[in-house]
Design an enzyme around this catalytic site. Sequence first.
Site, PDB file in Angstrom:
ATOM      1  N   LYS A 276       0.838  -1.202   0.000  1.00 22.83           N
ATOM      2  CA  LYS A 276       0.000   0.000   0.000  1.00 22.83           C
ATOM      3  C   LYS A 276       0.873   1.253   0.000  1.00 22.83           C
ATOM      4  O   LYS A 276       2.005   1.220   0.485  1.00 22.83           O
ATOM      5  CB  LYS A 276      -0.869   0.030   1.276  1.00 22.83           C
ATOM      6  CG  LYS A 276      -1.980  -0.992   1.329  1.00 22.83           C
ATOM      7  CD  LYS A 276      -2.760  -0.859   2.631  1.00 22.83           C
ATOM      8  CE  LYS A 276      -3.877  -1.879   2.715  1.00 22.83           C
ATOM      9  NZ  LYS A 276      -4.922  -1.720   1.706  1.00 22.83           N
ATOM     10  N   ARG A 350     -10.204 -11.636   1.995  1.00 23.42           N
ATOM     11  CA  ARG A 350     -11.079 -12.673   1.443  1.00 23.42           C
ATOM     12  C   ARG A 350     -10.413 -14.044   1.484  1.00 23.42           C
ATOM     13  O   ARG A 350     -11.094 -15.067   1.594  1.00 23.42           O
ATOM     14  CB  ARG A 350     -11.507 -12.280   0.017  1.00 23.42           C
ATOM     15  CG  ARG A 350     -10.394 -12.147  -0.966  1.00 23.42           C
ATOM     16  CD  ARG A 350     -10.764 -11.322  -2.185  1.00 23.42           C
ATOM     17  NE  ARG A 350     -10.802  -9.880  -1.910  1.00 23.42           N
ATOM     18  CZ  ARG A 350     -11.123  -8.950  -2.805  1.00 23.42           C
ATOM     19  NH1 ARG A 350     -11.439  -9.290  -4.034  1.00 23.42           N
ATOM     20  NH2 ARG A 350     -11.115  -7.680  -2.474  1.00 23.42           N
TER      21      ARG A 350
END
Length: 499
Positions: A276, A350
């Site tokens: 990020k 996920r």
Amino acid sequence: MTERPTVAFAKLSPPKKGSVIVLAPEGGALGEAARACDPAGILPKAFAAADFKGKLADTVEALAPQGTDYDRIAVVGAGKTAELDEQAWLKIGGMAAASAKKAKDVTVVAEVAGAEATGRDAALIGLGLLLRSYTFDKYKTRKDDDGGKKGDTKPAKFTIQCADPAAAKKAFAGLSAVGEGALLARDLVNEPANVLGPVEFAAKAKELESLGVEVTILKEKDLREIGMGALLAVAQGSVRPPRVAVMQWKGGKAKQSPVAFIGKGVVFDTGGISIKPSGGMEDMKGDMAGAAAVVGLMHALAARKAKTNAVGIIGLVENMPDGNAQRPGDIVTSLSGQTIEVINTDAEGRLVLGDLLWYCKEQHKPQFMVNLATLTGAVLVALGNFQAGMFCNDDALAERLSAAGNATGERLWRMPLGPEYDKLIDTKNADMKNTGGGRHAGAITAAQFLKRFVAETPWAHLDIAGTAMASPASEINQSWASGYGVRLLDRLVADHYEG
Ligand code: BES
Ligand code: MN
Ligand code: ZN
């Protein structure tokens, strides 16, 4: 993590000393008990001077009235009497705590002229007081002008006066258990990742044993034996090993299948090799807010001895870039047997949840599963900080969740699932890939991914990336973490899955 304030209930009777808070509905009329606290009649003048009209959550402060020994008196607006719902009482409690400032001995006179405050209403004021009083200041070592607490840690003593203190006390026993759960969730989310790694977080879950929750901690070796290949792929870049905590509260009938809650517990999300940008990355200490909500919920259910069987499962990992981290293009085999091509290592939540959902479904055969996760930035684009995104394969469950959201003020908005979105996570190289390609429908493709791990079980996914942290300060929360999900899911259980 200052000590919680104490909340007690008493009959309506003019207090002798301390700080006094009374309520006024829109129009500013004072009830009998409020007027008795103001023998010299200074409040109407204070209202005029401050242009106070009794609007919900407005406040006005006056000097201690003549003829009393009060330190100060403050008034909280109660709004329109016809609109005094659960949210209003909570906000009144929150603003009462705010106007008490640093006072230690505070009486709240729970009387609104023209509207009867029931025991439960008074108890809701108590919950509002509790939620609003929360601060995360355990790391402040100096007293400062911003309420730095060193040397000032004595908790406040609130007394709520109302018409039926016995009923209020009874209602507050349940509500405060839930409030404590929400504050526990806030504490966990606010805690920095250097202090709260997967092992430390699992130890926090283990502490629920003191309330009668059965807690099993699965370690890395266990997870490998079970076959949680997707969760382990996320964890492999961190020097801190993963944990899965399974929490069971057995308050229902022995044969009744449990309700299940599953939480994403990424203690820190750097993005991994798909790293990020650095701006704002510190917020990713809160990427375990789903897991925190599940722990807070299990606390709430156990503390109020809910007549239900509930299982909470949280996946605790850290997503780091490292020589041993997973790479984009890696193909991993999940517990379900389905293979996943990892396109972006930042779509890690996920991977964790897919294994947990499958595990939960197989091991616990639940009535339904609700998972909570700070899963996508895309849900923030869609809904901002005000509602969580809900994805659900069962209309009845979705209705119940929406109703619980409206009742508690922890609102959610149902978003779509569908085969056209599902196709976006197909790939040539494996059964699925972990991103939907472009940025479009990012919250939905994440939900479609999870759906591939729930089979026929009624299931809802709550994307709480916008609501669990960094939400705007409110009447009942001034801290970075909100504790979102605990009151919501406690209500879902209380309204439909007990007894
Ligand atoms: N933890 C983040 C999502 C997030 C973003 C939570 C902002 C709270 C605030 C999640 O793991 C993530 O990085 N999601 C990616 C997915 C993308 C790579 C498909 C995102 O939303 O950008
Ligand atoms: Mn991520
Ligand atoms: Zn994440």
